[in-house]
Scaffold this motif. Sequence first.
Motif, PDB file in Angstrom:
ATOM      1  N   SER A  68      11.170  40.869  57.611  1.00 23.46           N
ATOM      2  CA  SER A  68      11.211  41.956  56.641  1.00 23.46           C
ATOM      3  C   SER A  68       9.969  42.816  56.769  1.00 23.46           C
ATOM      4  O   SER A  68       8.924  42.380  57.267  1.00 23.46           O
ATOM      5  N   PHE A  69      10.104  44.053  56.280  1.00 19.33           N
ATOM      6  CA  PHE A  69       8.991  45.003  56.310  1.00 19.33           C
ATOM      7  C   PHE A  69       9.187  45.983  55.160  1.00 19.33           C
ATOM      8  O   PHE A  69      10.283  46.495  54.953  1.00 19.33           O
ATOM      9  N   MET A  79       9.789  52.495  52.616  1.00 20.60           N
ATOM     10  CA  MET A  79      10.512  51.815  53.697  1.00 20.60           C
ATOM     11  C   MET A  79      10.804  50.382  53.272  1.00 20.60           C
ATOM     12  O   MET A  79       9.939  49.710  52.702  1.00 20.60           O
ATOM     13  N   GLU A  80      12.005  49.927  53.534  1.00 22.23           N
ATOM     14  CA  GLU A  80      12.400  48.536  53.270  1.00 22.23           C
ATOM     15  C   GLU A  80      13.454  48.155  54.295  1.00 22.23           C
ATOM     16  O   GLU A  80      14.563  48.683  54.282  1.00 22.23           O
ATOM     17  N   VAL A 323       1.657  47.506  52.165  1.00 20.24           N
ATOM     18  CA  VAL A 323       2.528  47.206  53.305  1.00 20.24           C
ATOM     19  C   VAL A 323       2.733  45.696  53.365  1.00 20.24           C
ATOM     20  O   VAL A 323       1.775  44.929  53.259  1.00 20.24           O
ATOM     21  N   VAL A 324       3.983  45.271  53.513  1.00 16.48           N
ATOM     22  CA  VAL A 324       4.326  43.845  53.572  1.00 16.48           C
ATOM     23  C   VAL A 324       5.109  43.564  54.842  1.00 16.48           C
ATOM     24  O   VAL A 324       6.018  44.315  55.204  1.00 16.48           O
ATOM     25  N   ARG A 325       4.741  42.479  55.519  1.00 19.74           N
ATOM     26  CA  ARG A 325       5.529  41.992  56.664  1.00 19.74           C
ATOM     27  C   ARG A 325       5.698  40.496  56.532  1.00 19.74           C
ATOM     28  O   ARG A 325       4.738  39.756  56.316  1.00 19.74           O
ATOM     29  N   MET A 326       6.941  40.013  56.664  1.00 17.16           N
ATOM     30  CA  MET A 326       7.242  38.583  56.711  1.00 17.16           C
ATOM     31  C   MET A 326       7.998  38.283  58.004  1.00 17.16           C
ATOM     32  O   MET A 326       8.693  39.155  58.541  1.00 17.16           O
TER      33      MET A 326
END
Length: 353
Positions: A68-69, A79-80, A323-326
Amino acid sequence: MKKIVLTLSIAFALACCSNDDGSTTPEAMYFPAVSGDSWETKTPAELGWNESQIQSLLDFLQLKHSKSFMILVNGKIVMEHYFNGHTSASPWYWASAGKTLTSTAVGIAQQQGLLDINDPVSDYLGQGWTDLTPTQESQITIKHLLTMTSGLDDAANGDCTDPECLVYLAPAGTRWAYDNVYVILQQVVASASGQTWDAYFDANIKNKIGMTGLWSQMDELSVYFSTTRSMARFGLLALNDGKWQNEQVIPQSYLNAATHPSQNINKSYGYLWWINGESSYHLPQSQLEFPGSVIPSGPTDMFMALGKNDQKIYVIPSRKMVVVRMGDAADESNWALSGFDEDLWVKINAVIE
């Protein structure tokens, strides 16, 4: 003359009210409702971003095993995206990015008068929580655990936090070492509050900002699992100086200290938060000092929750951005920092600048 003064006054007023996206009307920080999953959005076009570079960013994220981002600006989703079978409802582990949740709980407990970070850990857990002598053990404070300067032998304990695993290597405060002994802080909060760690966390953080998720054992450690949006909620809380709508959830002074250099050994580390834009840094599992910023292409005011195998929360106050990144490890397995951070920010910059 009056006409010139009026023109200058209007220009000054517009400049004072200008946002990062070029608009002239101040935009208040948006917060999604604590209950439910609705969340307002904003388009890259509205922000003037380079839309021609978005697909390149998404292709890169998919290639690098992302699940995911997300990007938030002013709290709204810009942005998703989800990859490789992951969805908005899928939980994933934070790994060491969740250290920041533990740091946050400590700050809240201190604000409530339950503890003081300058107190010895043994004041809350009693003598014998390590294999050190009573004198050595009494020198380790809560703040030493928050700043990774306990002096305990990180190579000897690994993921084990039983007393026999926690052995002496150096005087507290004299050595920085990335060490999972920080999880002892959860025991400190539980002891100080008279509640279980889970109950305290839920009441004071999770429920206040509408997070979902739970703590679970992983490699002998208590690790947080949640959806991407829950991770983004926590990033938004940090972006807004610890305040969610009208409630100050995290003490602002504590969060400020937590996201700035906490000691002189690793200048890029706060209270379990990583810090960009400093003059030098240490890598996890290393005693070497490297010159320059942790992520050279990243914003200099950015602070970060970073976890094993590239779990990321980047908070950028100057851009009002989270900003998130998994996902799985982008390249090789890593502890928190990796070359992926720099590569990702090159791609992000191509979109947002």
